[in-house]
Write a protein that holds these residues in place. Structure first.
Motif, PDB file in Angstrom:
ATOM      1  N   PRO A   1       0.827  -1.224   0.000  1.00  0.00           N
ATOM      2  CA  PRO A   1       0.000   0.000   0.000  1.00  0.00           C
ATOM      3  C   PRO A   1       0.859   1.271   0.000  1.00  0.00           C
ATOM      4  N   PHE A   2       0.304   2.294  -0.630  1.00  0.00           N
ATOM      5  CA  PHE A   2       1.001   3.585  -0.671  1.00  0.00           C
ATOM      6  C   PHE A   2       0.710   4.357   0.615  1.00  0.00           C
ATOM      7  N   GLN A   3       1.746   4.720   1.327  1.00  0.00           N
ATOM      8  CA  GLN A   3       1.585   5.514   2.559  1.00  0.00           C
ATOM      9  C   GLN A   3       2.422   6.777   2.397  1.00  0.00           C
ATOM     10  N   VAL A   4       1.741   7.879   2.201  1.00  0.00           N
ATOM     11  CA  VAL A   4       2.463   9.120   1.898  1.00  0.00           C
ATOM     12  C   VAL A   4       3.358   9.551   3.069  1.00  0.00           C
ATOM     13  N   SER A   5       2.938   9.215   4.306  1.00  0.00           N
ATOM     14  CA  SER A   5       3.746   9.623   5.479  1.00  0.00           C
ATOM     15  C   SER A   5       5.120   8.950   5.460  1.00  0.00           C
ATOM     16  N   GLN A   6       5.210   7.778   4.817  1.00  0.00           N
ATOM     17  CA  GLN A   6       6.498   7.078   4.766  1.00  0.00           C
ATOM     18  C   GLN A   6       7.465   7.772   3.790  1.00  0.00           C
ATOM     19  N   PHE A   7       6.943   8.708   3.032  1.00  0.00           N
ATOM     20  CA  PHE A   7       7.812   9.520   2.162  1.00  0.00           C
ATOM     21  C   PHE A   7       8.067  10.889   2.802  1.00  0.00           C
ATOM     22  N   ILE A   8       6.982  11.479   3.307  1.00  0.00           N
ATOM     23  CA  ILE A   8       7.128  12.850   3.826  1.00  0.00           C
ATOM     24  C   ILE A   8       8.026  12.875   5.062  1.00  0.00           C
ATOM     25  N   LEU A   9       7.779  11.974   6.011  1.00  0.00           N
ATOM     26  CA  LEU A   9       8.553  12.022   7.266  1.00  0.00           C
ATOM     27  C   LEU A   9      10.059  11.860   7.065  1.00  0.00           C
ATOM     28  N   PRO A  10      10.496  10.851   6.320  1.00  0.00           N
ATOM     29  CA  PRO A  10      11.958  10.744   6.170  1.00  0.00           C
ATOM     30  C   PRO A  10      12.582  11.931   5.451  1.00  0.00           C
ATOM     31  N   TYR A  11      11.915  12.438   4.426  1.00  0.00           N
ATOM     32  CA  TYR A  11      12.493  13.594   3.723  1.00  0.00           C
ATOM     33  C   TYR A  11      12.507  14.822   4.634  1.00  0.00           C
ATOM     34  N   LEU A  12      11.429  14.943   5.421  1.00  0.00           N
ATOM     35  CA  LEU A  12      11.325  16.120   6.300  1.00  0.00           C
ATOM     36  C   LEU A  12      12.345  16.059   7.433  1.00  0.00           C
ATOM     37  N   LEU A  13      12.520  14.877   8.009  1.00  0.00           N
ATOM     38  CA  LEU A  13      13.340  14.779   9.222  1.00  0.00           C
ATOM     39  C   LEU A  13      14.773  14.276   8.970  1.00  0.00           C
ATOM     40  N   ILE A  14      14.995  13.674   7.834  1.00  0.00           N
ATOM     41  CA  ILE A  14      16.363  13.202   7.539  1.00  0.00           C
ATOM     42  C   ILE A  14      17.030  14.154   6.537  1.00  0.00           C
ATOM     43  N   THR A  15      16.405  14.295   5.374  1.00  0.00           N
ATOM     44  CA  THR A  15      17.076  15.005   4.280  1.00  0.00           C
ATOM     45  C   THR A  15      17.132  16.513   4.502  1.00  0.00           C
ATOM     46  N   ILE A  16      16.016  17.100   4.875  1.00  0.00           N
ATOM     47  CA  ILE A  16      15.969  18.571   4.939  1.00  0.00           C
ATOM     48  C   ILE A  16      16.935  19.136   5.984  1.00  0.00           C
ATOM     49  N   PRO A  17      16.981  18.610   7.214  1.00  0.00           N
ATOM     50  CA  PRO A  17      18.000  19.149   8.142  1.00  0.00           C
ATOM     51  C   PRO A  17      19.424  18.953   7.613  1.00  0.00           C
ATOM     52  N   ALA A  18      19.661  17.817   6.955  1.00  0.00           N
ATOM     53  CA  ALA A  18      21.023  17.551   6.450  1.00  0.00           C
ATOM     54  C   ALA A  18      21.409  18.551   5.370  1.00  0.00           C
ATOM     55  N   ILE A  19      20.466  18.859   4.465  1.00  0.00           N
ATOM     56  CA  ILE A  19      20.832  19.803   3.399  1.00  0.00           C
ATOM     57  C   ILE A  19      20.914  21.226   3.952  1.00  0.00           C
ATOM     58  N   PHE A  20      20.136  21.497   4.997  1.00  0.00           N
ATOM     59  CA  PHE A  20      20.256  22.838   5.608  1.00  0.00           C
ATOM     60  C   PHE A  20      21.641  22.995   6.231  1.00  0.00           C
ATOM     61  N   PHE A  21      22.087  21.938   6.878  1.00  0.00           N
ATOM     62  CA  PHE A  21      23.431  21.973   7.483  1.00  0.00           C
ATOM     63  C   PHE A  21      24.493  22.166   6.388  1.00  0.00           C
ATOM     64  N   THR A  22      24.321  21.448   5.278  1.00  0.00           N
ATOM     65  CA  THR A  22      25.276  21.576   4.160  1.00  0.00           C
ATOM     66  C   THR A  22      25.254  22.998   3.606  1.00  0.00           C
TER      67      THR A  22
END
Lengths: 516, 288
Positions: free
Chosen positions: A141-162
């Motif tokens: 099943p498609f669960q949009v939260s499984q995409f939004i949460l990791p990008y929001l909490l993993i990727t975005i802080p990391a790219i902000f730091f970069t």
């Protein structure tokens, strides 16, 4: 607030309209596609010991988010680390310096525009990840939260730091671009190695809670606690792998807080660097230094010297390319800080004494990578220095200047590799010797082609960094100097690329000359 | 020597032309190119210098089509672009040697020639310093020196006096007047007095087209009997400007001495001798 917003948006527009951005975006999308290997692919990107996840929403969402985080912390830095330099080069910085914008606001605006550039790429990769889910998920099943949460909490802080780190690096190392690139390279390698060490608390990429959750899931399924997590492009058959179902992670307040702390830490770094920001007082410092060296010459009244041009020595025609090669070598030699030559000498010494495999596979690519600043503008410096009006109006610019630039670049590559070449020659190992020569020719032509194509040096710098890191990580596809592949067929393949690049470089330069 | 420019056009899009059906013959001597910003002067110079291609038309140098044989003119060309840069890490000698190599100039006398040129542009004292430390005027002078390296027979100077102080401007004029006997020199400038003091002929351009070309006296004669001066009340100046082309004003207490061009002079005006600047402003003036 208006000025702040304008700086961010103008800078963002300027950067996203560049060739380097488009190419990085294209590479990012291709990379995103490869982050979730097809079932029959011979590589994996994330695995827990002998386990890999089934391709459900959580697995695709978290894996692509983590891989994007690594990828953009790596490549992204090189894409965005010239925002302030651009203002120096264009003279816009001098105007900004006279405005009411304070140092922190300016640097913060640069951080945000850096972040927006990376965020645009993340947005595209995010959409690619969702598309991949619908291609690969086979009924989960498609669960949009499984995409939004990791990008929001993993990727975005990391790219902000970069994004913030790129600004900080520009503040402190604005005169030492090569050093900046090298230092970040070392920093990134350290970050990645710390990332897989679960005992370390440092988690810039943001993958540690995910790794822990994946290990826990595998443990629940296999009761084997010794399964270590690996991330990166790992090649080899997947037949013996087991599959597990990963359902994402529960984001605890502590985990979320740690990501917020990373962003705050990035802001703190920007704030501290604003105390040391030069505010575009660069040229004056440079001149003052030179004036003090030659005070009597610059300050003395200049006498009048009337000359008659018709009485000057007659000119003698000389259409060879040797004077070009000489000057190009002189400029290559003088480019960058002088102490870098000490490191180069150290690297060349290491090529003599290190075990042959290490010298070839590790030291040589790093030594060549140190020359990134010298090669990156080999064929673009006419334009960036606005000399092209002279060069393109000169006698046979295509058949004289371009070959001289290429030859000078190759001479530098081979001089640096000379100790290793000599070792192979003494050992009568001609195939690796040929591979290194081909590698030197390849990387110089690569710089020339991508420089002319993009009209700048950024694209080559990004790709060269990717090549170097991939070679150190022993990813075989980007082995341009035969570190891992030393067959005659492989040398012929590189020779084919060399031939193609020679053709392209002349065709592109011809077009460029006609389009001035 | 003769350069024949025939029906040159440079089109950027359907409606925007940098040059439109431009024809001009240039012979040995100094041609001054005058025109407002965007007139097409730099575009024309770039095309003659072979670094830009026209959309249509042809340029011949002594019968050779330089668009098809660019190297024919490149061997004898000296070109100073309006907006050029330098390699900051090289000193003046090294930079000029590099440019000499591009121009195909070498031999044992090269170093001496470079030294003499650096002396001519007053840079010999700073010749061993990196060019990155030079001021704007010094960079402009190194640009002038590079243009003269190969004993050029065709010299193109695009705004050569930008950044030069009055003394250096005079030095520049003296430097190139020596060459005018045997070379074609094309010189553009916004400073009409620079052209006035040196050019044998003047061409005035506007909106990519040639408005007029001739000797200075021929161009000036276009406003013969049309240039006047008059004293006005300060408050009357604005209204006066709507009726006449005012080219200069000098304040004198509550009054203004206005120099203007008009076929119908105002009452009490005094006819004065026209200058090249008057002719230029008259010809390029856009009526409201």
């Amino acid at each position: 607030m208006g000025a702040f917003y304008t700086i961010i948006i103008s800078d963002y527009k300027q950067r996203t309209r560049s060739y380097a951005f488009l190419v990085t975006l294209a590479i990012s999308l291709y990379a995103a596609y490869s982050f979730v290997p097809a079932p029959n692919a011979t590589y994996s990107t994330v695995r827990v010991g002998g386990y890999i996840g089934v391709q459900n929403a959580a697995w695709i969402g978290y894996v692509t988010a983590m891989m994007t985080s690594v990828f953009l912390c790596w490549i992204g830095f090189y894409l965005i680390n010239s925002g302030i330099k651009k203002d120096i080069d264009t003279g816009v910085g001098a105007i900004i310096a006279t405005t009411a914008v304070n140092n922190f606001s300016y640097l913060l605006a640069k951080t945000w525009s850096n972040f927006l550039v990376l965020l645009t790429i993340v947005g595209c990769v995010f959409l690619m990840a969702i598309t991949l889910f619908f291609i690969r998920s086979s009924g989960y099943p498609f669960q949009v939260s499984q995409f939004i949460l990791p990008y929001l909490l993993i990727t975005i802080p990391a790219i902000f730091f970069t994004a913030a780190l790129a600004v900080v690096a520009e503040v402190f190392l604005y005169r030492y671009t090569i050093l900046m690139n090298v230092v970040y390279f070392i920093f990134f390698c350290a970050v990645v190695s710390l990332q897989v060490t679960l005992s370390s608390r440092i988690d810039i990429i943001g993958s540690k809670p995910v790794f822990a959750a994946m290990q826990q899931t595998v443990f629940e399924q296999s009761h084997d606690a010794s399964q270590a997590v690996s991330m990166g492009f790992m090649f080899g058959s997947k037949h013996h792998f087991h599959y597990f179902e990963f359902d994402g992670i529960r984001w605890t307040a502590q985990a979320i807080f740690s990501r917020v702390v990373l962003i705050c830490f990035a802001l703190l770094l920007v704030f501290i660097s604003s105390r040391f920001f030069h505010r575009f007082e660069i040229k004056q410092k440079f001149k003052a230094k030179k004036k003090s060296k030659f005070p009597e010459i610059v300050r003395k009244a200049q006498p009048s010297h009337a000359i008659k041009l018709s009485t000057l020595p007659p000119i003698v025609s000389a259409y060879g390319i040797m004077p070009f090669i000489k000057t190009e070598l002189l400029m290559l030699f003088r480019k960058g800080p002088r102490w870098l030559w000490l490191i180069n000498l150290g690297g060349m010494t290491a090529l003599i004494f290190a075990p042959l495999t290490i010298a070839h596979q590790m030291i040589l690519p790093i030594l060549w990578f140190l020359q990134v600043g010298r090669w990156s503008d080999l064929a673009t410096k006419e334009k960036t220095n606005r000399i092209h009006y002279f060069t393109y109006a000169s006698y046979k610019p295509l058949s004289r200047l371009l070959p001289a630039q290429i030859i000078a670049g190759i001479v530098l590559a081979l001089v640096l590799a000379f100790p290793l070449l000599l070792r192979y020659l003494v050992g009568m190992q001609f195939l690796p010797l040929l591979s290194i020569i081909m590698g030197g020719v390849f990387i110089v032509l690569f710089a020339v082609v991508f420089g002319i194509l993009s009209g700048g040096k950024k694209l080559f710098e990004i790709l060269f960094f990717a090549f170097t890191y991939a070679n150190i990580e022993k990813i075989p596809f980007l082995d341009y100097f035969g570190g891992m592949n030393q067959g005659i067929n492989y040398s012929l393949l590189i020779a084919g690329f060399v031939g193609l690049f020679i053709l392209l470089s002349f065709v592109l330069r011809r077009i460029e000359i006609r389009r001035v | 020597m003769k350069i024949s420019i025939q029906n040159i056009s440079k089109r950027y899009n359907k409606e925007k032309y940098a040059l439109k059906d431009f024809s001009l013959t240039i012979e040995t001597g100094i041609l001054g190119l005058l025109g407002p910003n965007g007139a097409g002067k730099s575009t024309l110079m770039k095309i003659i210098a072979t670094i830009s291609q026209p959309t249509q038309g042809s340029i011949e140098l002594d019968g050779h089509n330089v668009l098809k044989e660019p190297d024919y003119i490149r061997k004898i060309l000296g070109y100073l672009p309006q907006d050029f840069g330098v390699y900051a890490n090289l000193n003046a000698y090294e930079f000029l040697e590099y440019i000499a190599a591009m121009k195909g100039v070498g031999g044992p006398g090269l170093r001496k020639r470079i030294g003499a040129l650096l002396e001519g542009v007053n840079l010999i004292e700073s010749a061993k310093l990196p060019i990155g430390t030079y001021s704007g005027g010094m960079k402009q002078r190194i640009g002038i020196a590079q243009a003269l390296l190969n004993d050029p027979k065709v010299l193109i100077f695009d705004e050569p006096t930008v950044g030069l102080d009055p003394e250096e401007r005079m030095r520049f004029r003296n430097l190139i007047s020596d060459l005018a006997q045997t070379s074609i020199i094309i010189l553009s400038s916004h400073i009409v007095s620079d052209i006035e003091t040196i050019a044998d002929e003047v061409a005035i351009m506007q909106s990519g087209m040639l408005i007029t070309k001739g000797t200075q006296s021929e161009v000036i004669s276009l406003v013969d009997g049309k240039v006047f001066e008059t004293l006005l009340e300060s408050s009357a100046l604005t209204d006066f400007k709507t009726k006449h082309l005012v080219v200069n004003t000098i304040r004198q207490k509550d009054q203004v001495r206005a120099r203007y061009i008009s076929p119908n002079p105002a009452k009490g005006s005094e006819l004065v001798s026209p200058t090249l600047e008057d002719a230029y402003l008259f010809l390029t003036h856009k009526k409201p």
